[in-house]
Design a protein around this motif. Structure first.
Motif, PDB file in Angstrom:
ATOM      1  N   LEU A  74      59.135 -29.322  25.194  1.00 54.91           N
ATOM      2  CA  LEU A  74      59.139 -28.533  23.966  1.00 54.91           C
ATOM      3  C   LEU A  74      58.567 -29.448  22.897  1.00 54.91           C
ATOM      4  O   LEU A  74      59.204 -30.421  22.494  1.00 54.91           O
ATOM      5  CB  LEU A  74      60.561 -28.096  23.606  1.00 54.91           C
ATOM      6  CG  LEU A  74      61.314 -27.291  24.668  1.00 54.91           C
ATOM      7  CD1 LEU A  74      62.774 -27.141  24.287  1.00 54.91           C
ATOM      8  CD2 LEU A  74      60.675 -25.933  24.842  1.00 54.91           C
ATOM      9  N   ILE A  98      54.644 -25.009  17.976  1.00 51.39           N
ATOM     10  CA  ILE A  98      55.535 -25.481  19.033  1.00 51.39           C
ATOM     11  C   ILE A  98      55.000 -24.964  20.362  1.00 51.39           C
ATOM     12  O   ILE A  98      54.745 -23.762  20.517  1.00 51.39           O
ATOM     13  CB  ILE A  98      56.972 -24.981  18.830  1.00 51.39           C
ATOM     14  CG1 ILE A  98      57.556 -25.569  17.543  1.00 51.39           C
ATOM     15  CG2 ILE A  98      57.858 -25.345  20.023  1.00 51.39           C
ATOM     16  CD1 ILE A  98      58.886 -24.957  17.148  1.00 51.39           C
ATOM     17  N   ILE A 100      55.310 -25.133  24.818  1.00 51.04           N
ATOM     18  CA  ILE A 100      56.213 -25.398  25.929  1.00 51.04           C
ATOM     19  C   ILE A 100      55.410 -25.313  27.218  1.00 51.04           C
ATOM     20  O   ILE A 100      54.667 -24.352  27.436  1.00 51.04           O
ATOM     21  CB  ILE A 100      57.408 -24.425  25.956  1.00 51.04           C
ATOM     22  CG1 ILE A 100      58.298 -24.687  27.178  1.00 51.04           C
ATOM     23  CG2 ILE A 100      56.965 -22.982  25.895  1.00 51.04           C
ATOM     24  CD1 ILE A 100      59.627 -23.949  27.140  1.00 51.04           C
ATOM     25  N   THR A 138      58.119 -17.700  28.759  1.00 48.40           N
ATOM     26  CA  THR A 138      57.925 -18.678  27.686  1.00 48.40           C
ATOM     27  C   THR A 138      56.780 -19.623  28.014  1.00 48.40           C
ATOM     28  O   THR A 138      55.914 -19.897  27.170  1.00 48.40           O
ATOM     29  CB  THR A 138      59.212 -19.481  27.457  1.00 48.40           C
ATOM     30  OG1 THR A 138      60.278 -18.594  27.148  1.00 48.40           O
ATOM     31  CG2 THR A 138      59.037 -20.472  26.317  1.00 48.40           C
ATOM     32  N   ALA A 186      68.014 -25.980  22.151  1.00 49.43           N
ATOM     33  CA  ALA A 186      66.769 -25.640  22.840  1.00 49.43           C
ATOM     34  C   ALA A 186      66.869 -24.250  23.459  1.00 49.43           C
ATOM     35  O   ALA A 186      65.939 -23.432  23.360  1.00 49.43           O
ATOM     36  CB  ALA A 186      66.453 -26.682  23.910  1.00 49.43           C
ATOM     37  N   ILE A 190      64.644 -20.697  22.539  1.00 52.36           N
ATOM     38  CA  ILE A 190      63.886 -19.893  23.505  1.00 52.36           C
ATOM     39  C   ILE A 190      64.408 -18.459  23.537  1.00 52.36           C
ATOM     40  O   ILE A 190      63.626 -17.500  23.499  1.00 52.36           O
ATOM     41  CB  ILE A 190      63.955 -20.543  24.897  1.00 52.36           C
ATOM     42  CG1 ILE A 190      63.201 -21.875  24.878  1.00 52.36           C
ATOM     43  CG2 ILE A 190      63.360 -19.614  25.950  1.00 52.36           C
ATOM     44  CD1 ILE A 190      63.353 -22.700  26.139  1.00 52.36           C
TER      45      ILE A 190
END
Length: 314
Positions: A74, A98, A100, A138, A186, A190
């Motif tokens: 992340l 951001i 991932i 994600t 975290a 998400i």
């Protein structure tokens, strides 16, 4: 905390591969420099602040297939611009973005421009306790929709940002709690990006940090009280005070301290404003309450503090 610096391509590849996973680095500037501030909280989660003058990194298919973990990165771009490529897709990044991506799958990071800095949380997917389909979605998106503008994202990365400097993770039980809070934040980030859950952390430490961030952002709002703060976080007033008492404080004291911090800044930056104006701008309802609180905090009146402010900042 581990702080590592490099001034060559070979050295930087060793640093990055040691703190994260083996990578091939390329695209170095002629006078390349890199700095890594790394905190490992346990075997399944770590935080790193990465600063370089520009490079690229390739997690090749061969390297990815030999991975012995299910970690994801992340990554908050603090001052970075570039492109992240993984899973057949690409995402352009800029400050505040951001991303991932999984370390057990190939990816390519193009951060070849100068003045790059990322704050990275590396965490085991399994340890997050999220549905597999949600994590897959994600990672397919690559970039979190709202970036650091999302309150849940701000909560995660503001908490992570405090860890490298001085290793606030601590030792033993404190470190375990810190790792738990970071995982919690975290997972909340998400889930929130899909509109799932309340967006409120489940751990006491995570909830306390979320409330502290809320109070910082709203400190100067007139009439802000703890009932409103509790409602905003879907908890009772009793629970709100409980999570602060576990750390030896209270939300009301934290709010007052933030308001006084704002007042001290305004006293220095607005030398021609009245003390009453300062008090109301900082969120206090009346001058008497402000003056008493300020004296308790700083050992002098606001007027006396202002008179000597130039000596402290000069």
């Amino acid at each position: 905390m581990v702080v590592l610096e490099a001034e060559s391509a070979d050295d930087w590849e060793t640093v990055v591969s040691g703190c994260f996973v083996p990578l091939r680095c390329a695209g170095f500037e002629r006078d390349f420099t890199g700095r890594m501030e790394h905190v490992g909280l346990d075997e399944r989660i770590s935080v790193s602040l990465v600063t370089t003058c520009g490079t690229s990194a390739d997690r090749t298919e061969r390297l990815a297939h030999s991975a012995d973990s299910d970690d994801v990165h992340l990554s908050l771009q603090r001052s970075s611009t570039g492109v992240v490529t993984a899973g057949g897709g690409s995402a352009s990044v800029r400050p505040g973005a951001i991303t991932i991506y999984a370390t057990d799958r190939p990816y390519y990071l193009d951060y070849s421009r100068t003045d790059q800095q990322q704050l990275i949380v590396q965490v085991s997917r399994t340890s997050l306790g999220l549905p597999t389909a949600m994590l897959e979605d994600t990672m397919h998106r690559l970039a979190m929709p709202d970036g650091v503008r999302s309150p849940a994202a701000r909560n995660l990365f503001s908490y992570a940002a405090g860890l490298p400097v001085g290793d606030k993770g601590g030792k033993g039980g404190d470190k375990v709690k810190t790792a738990g809070v970071l995982r919690d934040l975290a997972a909340v980030m998400i889930r929130s990006s899909f509109g799932e859950g309340s967006g409120i952390p489940r751990t006491s430490g995570g909830l306390r940090h979320a409330v502290q961030e809320y109070l910082r952002r709203n400190a100067v709002r007139p009439g802000l009280d703890m009932d409103e703060v509790a409602r905003a976080h879907f908890v009772s007033r009793r629970r709100l005070y409980q999570v602060f008492e576990e750390d030896g404080g209270s939300p009301a004291f934290f709010l007052r301290t933030e308001r006084l911090r704002v007042a001290a800044r305004l006293l220095r930056e607005e030398p021609f404003r009245t003390i009453e104006w300062i008090a109301y701008e900082a969120g206090f309802r009346d001058l008497t309450t402000f003056t008493r609180a300020f004296r308790r905090q700083y050992g002098c009146t606001p007027r006396e503090w202002r008179a000597t402010a130039s000596l402290r900042t000069g």
